[in-house]
Structure formats: structure tokens, C-alpha cells
Design a protein around this motif. Structure first.
Motif, PDB file in Angstrom:
ATOM      1  N   GLN A  64      42.595  42.446  32.767  1.00  0.00           N
ATOM      2  CA  GLN A  64      42.020  42.120  34.061  1.00  0.00           C
ATOM      3  C   GLN A  64      43.150  42.019  35.075  1.00  0.00           C
ATOM      4  O   GLN A  64      44.275  41.648  34.720  1.00  0.00           O
ATOM      5  CB  GLN A  64      41.249  40.805  33.996  1.00  0.00           C
ATOM      6  CG  GLN A  64      42.071  39.622  33.530  1.00  0.00           C
ATOM      7  CD  GLN A  64      41.281  38.348  33.461  1.00  0.00           C
ATOM      8  OE1 GLN A  64      40.595  37.999  34.416  1.00  0.00           O
ATOM      9  NE2 GLN A  64      41.378  37.640  32.333  1.00  0.00           N
ATOM     10  N   PRO A  65      42.890  42.381  36.347  1.00  0.00           N
ATOM     11  CA  PRO A  65      43.964  42.323  37.341  1.00  0.00           C
ATOM     12  C   PRO A  65      44.297  40.881  37.729  1.00  0.00           C
ATOM     13  O   PRO A  65      43.438  40.002  37.737  1.00  0.00           O
ATOM     14  CB  PRO A  65      43.382  43.092  38.524  1.00  0.00           C
ATOM     15  CG  PRO A  65      41.899  42.930  38.380  1.00  0.00           C
ATOM     16  CD  PRO A  65      41.629  42.882  36.919  1.00  0.00           C
ATOM     17  N   ALA A  66      45.557  40.667  38.014  1.00  0.00           N
ATOM     18  CA  ALA A  66      46.003  39.379  38.542  1.00  0.00           C
ATOM     19  C   ALA A  66      47.164  39.661  39.480  1.00  0.00           C
ATOM     20  O   ALA A  66      47.716  40.774  39.508  1.00  0.00           O
ATOM     21  CB  ALA A  66      46.427  38.451  37.417  1.00  0.00           C
ATOM     22  N   TYR A  67      47.533  38.671  40.242  1.00  0.00           N
ATOM     23  CA  TYR A  67      48.521  38.879  41.297  1.00  0.00           C
ATOM     24  C   TYR A  67      49.504  37.713  41.328  1.00  0.00           C
ATOM     25  O   TYR A  67      49.102  36.555  41.278  1.00  0.00           O
ATOM     26  CB  TYR A  67      47.829  39.019  42.651  1.00  0.00           C
ATOM     27  CG  TYR A  67      46.748  40.078  42.642  1.00  0.00           C
ATOM     28  CD1 TYR A  67      47.032  41.401  42.959  1.00  0.00           C
ATOM     29  CD2 TYR A  67      45.445  39.759  42.270  1.00  0.00           C
ATOM     30  CE1 TYR A  67      46.041  42.374  42.915  1.00  0.00           C
ATOM     31  CE2 TYR A  67      44.449  40.724  42.235  1.00  0.00           C
ATOM     32  CZ  TYR A  67      44.750  42.034  42.547  1.00  0.00           C
ATOM     33  OH  TYR A  67      43.769  42.992  42.508  1.00  0.00           O
ATOM     34  N   SER A 118      43.920  34.675  41.473  1.00  0.00           N
ATOM     35  CA  SER A 118      42.643  35.349  41.254  1.00  0.00           C
ATOM     36  C   SER A 118      42.423  36.402  42.338  1.00  0.00           C
ATOM     37  O   SER A 118      43.145  36.460  43.339  1.00  0.00           O
ATOM     38  CB  SER A 118      41.502  34.328  41.300  1.00  0.00           C
ATOM     39  OG  SER A 118      41.390  33.790  42.613  1.00  0.00           O
ATOM     40  N   LYS A 119      41.401  37.231  42.135  1.00  0.00           N
ATOM     41  CA  LYS A 119      41.080  38.256  43.132  1.00  0.00           C
ATOM     42  C   LYS A 119      40.778  37.633  44.481  1.00  0.00           C
ATOM     43  O   LYS A 119      41.209  38.125  45.534  1.00  0.00           O
ATOM     44  CB  LYS A 119      39.875  39.078  42.661  1.00  0.00           C
ATOM     45  CG  LYS A 119      40.129  39.956  41.455  1.00  0.00           C
ATOM     46  CD  LYS A 119      38.856  40.718  41.085  1.00  0.00           C
ATOM     47  CE  LYS A 119      39.052  41.551  39.839  1.00  0.00           C
ATOM     48  NZ  LYS A 119      37.809  42.257  39.439  1.00  0.00           N
ATOM     49  N   ASN A 120      40.016  36.549  44.498  1.00  0.00           N
ATOM     50  CA  ASN A 120      39.643  35.894  45.757  1.00  0.00           C
ATOM     51  C   ASN A 120      40.860  35.322  46.465  1.00  0.00           C
ATOM     52  O   ASN A 120      41.009  35.457  47.689  1.00  0.00           O
ATOM     53  CB  ASN A 120      38.616  34.794  45.484  1.00  0.00           C
ATOM     54  CG  ASN A 120      37.282  35.348  45.025  1.00  0.00           C
ATOM     55  OD1 ASN A 120      36.952  36.506  45.307  1.00  0.00           O
ATOM     56  ND2 ASN A 120      36.512  34.538  44.313  1.00  0.00           N
ATOM     57  N   TYR A 122      43.901  36.314  46.130  1.00  0.00           N
ATOM     58  CA  TYR A 122      44.712  37.444  46.577  1.00  0.00           C
ATOM     59  C   TYR A 122      44.173  38.017  47.877  1.00  0.00           C
ATOM     60  O   TYR A 122      44.942  38.281  48.819  1.00  0.00           O
ATOM     61  CB  TYR A 122      44.739  38.513  45.490  1.00  0.00           C
ATOM     62  CG  TYR A 122      45.206  39.865  45.961  1.00  0.00           C
ATOM     63  CD1 TYR A 122      46.537  40.085  46.278  1.00  0.00           C
ATOM     64  CD2 TYR A 122      44.313  40.933  46.084  1.00  0.00           C
ATOM     65  CE1 TYR A 122      46.972  41.326  46.721  1.00  0.00           C
ATOM     66  CE2 TYR A 122      44.730  42.174  46.509  1.00  0.00           C
ATOM     67  CZ  TYR A 122      46.063  42.364  46.834  1.00  0.00           C
ATOM     68  OH  TYR A 122      46.488  43.588  47.268  1.00  0.00           O
ATOM     69  N   ALA A 123      42.872  38.222  47.941  1.00  0.00           N
ATOM     70  CA  ALA A 123      42.271  38.807  49.149  1.00  0.00           C
ATOM     71  C   ALA A 123      42.517  37.921  50.361  1.00  0.00           C
ATOM     72  O   ALA A 123      42.794  38.424  51.467  1.00  0.00           O
ATOM     73  CB  ALA A 123      40.777  39.004  48.931  1.00  0.00           C
ATOM     74  N   LYS A 139      51.114  43.037  41.876  1.00  0.00           N
ATOM     75  CA  LYS A 139      49.958  43.159  40.991  1.00  0.00           C
ATOM     76  C   LYS A 139      50.419  43.148  39.540  1.00  0.00           C
ATOM     77  O   LYS A 139      51.409  43.774  39.178  1.00  0.00           O
ATOM     78  CB  LYS A 139      49.197  44.446  41.282  1.00  0.00           C
ATOM     79  CG  LYS A 139      47.919  44.582  40.451  1.00  0.00           C
ATOM     80  CD  LYS A 139      47.160  45.860  40.790  1.00  0.00           C
ATOM     81  CE  LYS A 139      45.908  45.985  39.937  1.00  0.00           C
ATOM     82  NZ  LYS A 139      45.150  47.227  40.225  1.00  0.00           N
TER      83      LYS A 139
END
Length: 624
Positions: A64-67, A118-120, A122-123, A139
Motif C-alpha cells: 500500500q502507498p505511504a508517504y 496516510s493518503k489523506n 499526504y493530500a 513516496k
């Protein structure tokens, strides 16, 4: 003369300077490299980590992607620290600590300030990063577990430490690598190859585009997918049966050495060690020093093997021709080997005349006490006798590392004459001094995986394959000589049949110690064990509740599975370990359960009350 000396000195020094200057300009590129470090920034493109599948192709671990929020300390400009900490959702103290660590690592190289957004998050943060020169978002790829089982098998990934960076130039601060389990064992395959982008910088340290139009840039290469030998369904069933118990279950396919399951109980959900909560969750698990969920009992716990060890003593005695299967010994409810000593008690009726078959299926201590003594006392020198005995035992993989591809393990112990000479420096020991070895109590220690491997060697009638967990790499079956070459024991194949028959009768004979755990239609050969368990409490050797142990393989002929079950404080072998072994065997061979009575008792049974007690049993003074 002085003028000539001065002249030659000036010439000599000049030659040295000219030589050094020529070397630096023509051969030494270190200053060019240093200049490039200052003028060129390297950005890594991290590859996706390889997937992990079970033996039947079921996906166990994906990504899963993480940042990560990264920092290059040298590039920092003045910024609102408190505002930035608020955006990152960390304290000022935490930020200062991580920034100081990054500066110590390198002012010029990137380091992680906050890992695994998390994606949120990061955004939300991406739009604001322009306000904070020197920081950027990298990433990454984190593990995404498709199962909640096998945490001890799969392992976990975590941030590299200074030793990892020192020992492998591949890694830089903040990167991730496998720390335990399969993730550690096959890190080199799973991690892939990082891509690189070279960015040219001007004299004001601003990015001005790809270096030499990107000719040196490389793309990342995904890690290799691996298929492991674990049967996910059997692993899940084993973990279910081991709920509210402590111990280990290891199952092996005898004809290949492939590890079918490795249960360590208690265990934990592997998803707990992913993402930002990982550190807090890890500390909770690590601080549980009683249940020890991070401790892999199947590979690390060294126990006395108990009565299953009698199988090896029987085989060694047959090989040494000190007994035959028909040899009988009288049992008086145990074995008294010397005056004023505690007898090796057993459950045979007094006066019983037991041959090998009955000695095995009724687990007669008198039979194996006398058998062991005959092995040792065959030689005039007791040291030669015990060394010869130890060689037979070690040939089954006990007392040494098995050479498997797992990330951890212990060698156990098979004592020899050197061991006893250290314990008795005055030479005051004989074969009878070591009599507890006859019933697997004494000084012998083995891990559950060693007991499972020993059982596989018996199932194969004298040889085993090195246990391993790798099956395929990128869908290509492995062809590793180490795992396909049989390792032979010192026992001739002809001696195994009477021993295997005795193990079979452990299930089939009414007096057999696993008679009530038999499964109709499956020929199982096994051996129960009840292992005495002592601990030093307040300088007193205290007897705790016995351990329950069982080894088995099935079918008796052409076996498909061999396993060892060890239940801490489980009383006797037939109470917990034998039923669990029978259920595991039926699950694997039939993929269904007919012994629902056993299943109900094992699934609903608990030893938590036993574990909650400080100790049980009566104390034995050390000097007794």
C-alpha cells in the motif's frame, strides 16, 4: 656544496608538487565527486516490494502507498516551526529530536522527519510543502497484509538502524528493510532495486533540471514475488487451536522438507506493525514479558523433549545391537537406577514385562532407562559410550542449527563427554549419572522445529531434507541443492519399522497414550510426552505444571505430514498436544474435521488460569 644542496632541495620539492598536481588532475576524481555531491541532488524512486504467496497461490502480503516527510538539513530556511509541527501532527520535542538526528546523519543527505503518512494526510500536506524549503515528501511502499495470521512467519519491515546502513551501502537513513521472518530472510529478493534521478543545482542551490538531460537516471525495479511453503489454511487452523495456550506447532512435509506451518502462541495480528501506529504497538507487544507474543516459540524455545525422545534411544539401541525389538525389561511402575534416588516413575503396572512395542506405546520409563544404559555401557569407557550416543542423536538434526532459511533459531543441546566433564570436573560421572537422557528430560534440549524435523526423519525411515520455507521465486520453482539433497541419519533403514509400529500403536492399542485421539481412516504414528517443568523461584527449585508434547506423522506409510506440538504447562501429552496434532493432521489430509468432539474441546479449552498462577506444585530444595 651548500648551494648545490639548496638547489637539489628546491628541485626535489618542485618535483613532488608537480607529481601531486598531475595525479590530482589526471587520476584522482575524488574532488570531482565532492563537487558533484554539492552540484547534483539524487532523488530515489523506491520500488514496490515483492508480494508473498502461500503454497497454493493465496496472496498473503501485498503493498500500500505511504508517504514520508523528508528533510535535507543544509537546505533549510527560516520557517514557522510550531505551524509545521501542527501540520505534521507531532510535538515540538519530537520534531527537534528527529531534526537533530538528521543533522548528525548528514547535512547534505535526506532523512525522515515523519514516516508513513496516510493518503489523506499526504493530500492535505502536499499543497503546503512549498512554504518549507528543505522539506519534501517521499513516496514509499508499505506492507498490506491480506491475512491476520502468521505474523511470526511473515515478519515485519521497519526503519533501518545505523548498523544496517554501515553493513549494507544499499540503505540510507529512513529506509525500510525486513526485520524478522520471511521479510528478513528474503530481504534481498523482496526489496527490489531503487531508481535514481539526478537533479542539477545552480550556485544558489536551486534545482535547474535533470543532470545531462537524465541520461544517468534509472527506473526502479520491483522486488521479486515469492511463494512460500506455508499452507495458509493449516496455519490459520493451528493458530485457532492454540488460542488461550502457549507453545509452538511446526509441521513439515517429509518428502520435501517444506515447512507447512509454524504456529507460535500467543501471536499477534501482523497489521499491528504497519504504519504510524507501529512503534506504539511494538512497544506494547515487547513489554509483555509474560506471554511474549514477539517470541517465536517454534524456533527459539528450547525445551526438554520428554518421551518423544525415547524414539531416538530405541533406534540408537537397535543400531548398536544392544537390544532387539523382542528384548523385554521388567517395570515396577518406574525405573529405580540407584539407591536413595528418585525413580523414573511411569504408569505401567508393577511387574510388567515390556518389549519395545509395548515400551513405546505405553511409554515405559523402565524399558528406556535400561535401554539407554545398555547403549552407554556397551563401551568400557563411559565417555566413548556417551559420545557415540550423542553422534546418533545429532544425526537427526538435534543439538545443532538445521541450516534452514528462517531468520532466527536456536541449536538446542545434545550433551557429550565434554559437556559432562565441565559439569563434573573431578570426573565423577558415569552413564547412570545421565540417566534422565533416557526419557528426554536430563540435559537434552530441542526446539519444536527440531522435534518436527526429527519426526520427519523417522517418517522417512532414516533421512530428512533441510527444512525450508521458500518454494518459488517469481513463479519459478527453487532448485537449491541444499534443500533437495537428503541428509541421512546414522541408523540403518531396517531398524525403523518396529519403532514406527510402536508409534502406530500409541494410537491403536487400548493402552496407547494417544488412543483417545485417533482419527478413523487415517493411520497416524505418534508419541506423547509429559515434560517435567522446573523454575528457580526465590532460590528454590520449584516444580510447575508439566508441559504437554506430541510428535506424529501420517499416513504411517508414504507420510504427507510430520509435526511436533508443544503446549506449555499442558499437563500430559494426551491432554492437549495429541488432540491438536490429530486435528492438524486430519485438516491437512482431508481438509475437513470428523473428530468434532476433539475440535470443540481444543477450541474452547484454555490454559489462561494456569498461566495466571504464580506457580503450582511443590517446591524441591536445590540441595535435594
Amino acid at each position: 656544496m651548500r648551494k648545490l644542496l639548496l638547489f637539489f632541495s628546491i628541485v626535489f620539492i618542485g618535483v613532488i608538487f608537480l607529481g601531486r598536481l598531475s595525479y590530482l588532475q589526471l587520476f584522482d576524481n575524488s574532488f570531482e565527486a565532492l563537487s558533484n555531491k554539492n552540484a547534483i541532488k539524487i532523488i530515489y524512486d523506491y520500488p514496490e516490494r515483492g508480494y508473498i504467496y502461500d503454497r497454493d497461490g493465496k496472496l498473503l502480503v501485498s503493498n500500500q502507498p505511504a508517504y514520508d516527510v523528508m528533510v535535507i538539513p543544509r537546505d533549510l530556511k527560516a520557517f514557522d516551526t510550531l505551524e509545521f509541527c501542527s501540520l505534521l501532527k507531532i510535538t515540538r520535542e519530537k520534531f527537534d529530536k528527529e531534526l537533530a538526528r538528521a543533522k548528525r546523519y548528514s547535512p547534505r543527505l535526506p532523512s525522515v522527519i515523519v514516516a508513513q503518512l496516510s493518503k489523506n494526510d499526504y493530500a492535505f500536506l502536499q499543497e503546503k510543502m512549498r512554504k518549507y524549503p528543505g522539506f519534501y515528501i517521499q513516496k514509499r511502499s508499505l506492507r498490506d497484509y491480506q491475512t491476520n495470521i502468521g505474523a511470526n512467519v511473515l515478519g515485519y519491515i521497519a526503519e533501518v538502524n545505523p548498523d544496517n546502513i554501515k553493513n549494507d551501502s544499499y540503505y540510507q537513513s529512513g529506509e525500510l528493510l525486513g526485520k524478522t521472518g520471511i521479510e528478513k530472510s528474503y530481504e534481498d529478493l523482496l526489496r527490489g532495486i531503487k531508481g535514481k534521478k539526478y537533479i542539477q543545482k545552480d550556485r544558489f542551490n536551486r534545482d535547474i533540471g535533470p543532470y545531462k538531460e537524465g541520461v544517468f537516471d534509472t527506473l526502479p525495479e520491483k522486488g521479486k514475488d515469492i511463494t512460500v511453503t506455508i499452507d495458509a489454511e493449516l496455519q490459520a487452523y493451528g493458530e485457532l487451536l492454540m488460542q488461550n495456550k502457549r507453545g509452538g506447532v511446526v509441521a513439515i512435509e517429509p518428502e520435501t522438507g517444506e515447512i507447512l506451518t509454524m504456529v507460535s502462541a500467543p501471536n499477534y495480528n501482523p497489521d499491528l506493525l504497519v504504519g504510524r501506529p507501529r512503534s506504539a504497538n511494538y512497544m506494547k507487544l515487547a513489554k509483555d514479558t509474560i506471554a511474549k507474543p514477539l517470541y517465536d516459540r517454534g524456533l527459539l524455545a528450547e525445551y526438554s523433549p520428554g518421551s518423544p525422545f525415547k524414539i531416538l534411544n530405541a533406534l540408537a539401541a537397535l543400531q548398536e545391537e544392544v537390544i532387539t525389538p523382542e528384548t523385554k525389561f521388567t517395570c515396577y511402575g518406574g525405573y529405580t537406577y540407584a539407591r536413595n534416588t528418585k525413580p523414573l516413575g511411569c504408569h505401567c503396572y508393577p511387574g510388567a514385562r515390556n518389549d519395545m512395542n509395548r515400551g513405546i506405546y505405553e511409554s515405559c520409563n523402565a524399558y528406556f532407562g535400561q535401554t539407554y544404559r545398555k547403549i552407554i555401557e556397551k563401551f568400557d569407557d563411559h565417555k566413548e559410550g556417551i559420545d557415540n550416543w550423542a553422534d546418533h542423536i545429532k544425526s537427526f538434526g538435534l543439538g545443532n542449527y538445521l541450516g534452514y532459511d528462517l531468520s532466527t533459531g536456536r541449536k538446542g543441546l545434545v550433551p557429550d563427554s565434554k559437556f559432562y566433564d565441565k559439569w563434573y570436573p573431578n570426573g565423577g560421572w558415569r552413564g547412570v549419572t545421565t540417566i534422565s537422557n533416557s526419557i528426554g528430560q536430563g540435559e537434552v534440549l530441542a526446539t519444536p522445529i527440531q522435534l518436527a524435523n526429527m519426526t520427519a526423519a523417522v517418517a522417512n525411515r532414516g533421512y530428512y531434507y533441510t527444512p525450508h520455507i521458500i518454494k518459488k521465486i517469481n513463479d519459478e520453482p527453487i532448485n537449491i541443492k541444499k534443500y533437495t539433497t537428503p541428509r541421512r541419519t546414522t541408523i540403518d533403514a531396517k531398524h525403523f519399522e518396529p519403532v514406527v509400529q510402536g508409534m502406530y500403536d500409541v494410537y491403536r492399542r487400548p493402552g496407547g497414550t494417544a488412543y483417545y485421539s485417533q482419527v478413523k481412516g487415517i493411520d497416524i504414528a505418534g508419541k506423547t510426552g509429559t515434560v517435567e517443568n522446573f523454575m528457580i523461584i526465590d532460590s528454590v527449585k520449584t516444580q510447575l505444571d508439566d508441559h504437554s508434547v506430541f510428535i506424529a506423522f501420517a499416513p504411517k506409510d508414504k507420510p504427507k505430514i510430520a509435526l511436533a506440538v508443544f503446549i506449555e504447562n499442558g499437563y500430559w501429552g494426551g491432554r492437549w498436544a495429541a488432540p491438536i496434532a490429530s486435528l492438524m493432521i486430519e485438516k491437512y489430509i482431508r481438509n475437513e474435521i470428523t473428530r468434532t468432539d476433539l475440535e470443540y474441546r481444543m477450541l474452547n479449552g484454555s490454559l489462561e488460569e494456569v498461566y495466571a498462577k504464580p506457580y503450582s506444585g511443590k517446591p524441591f530444595r536445590i540441595n535435594e
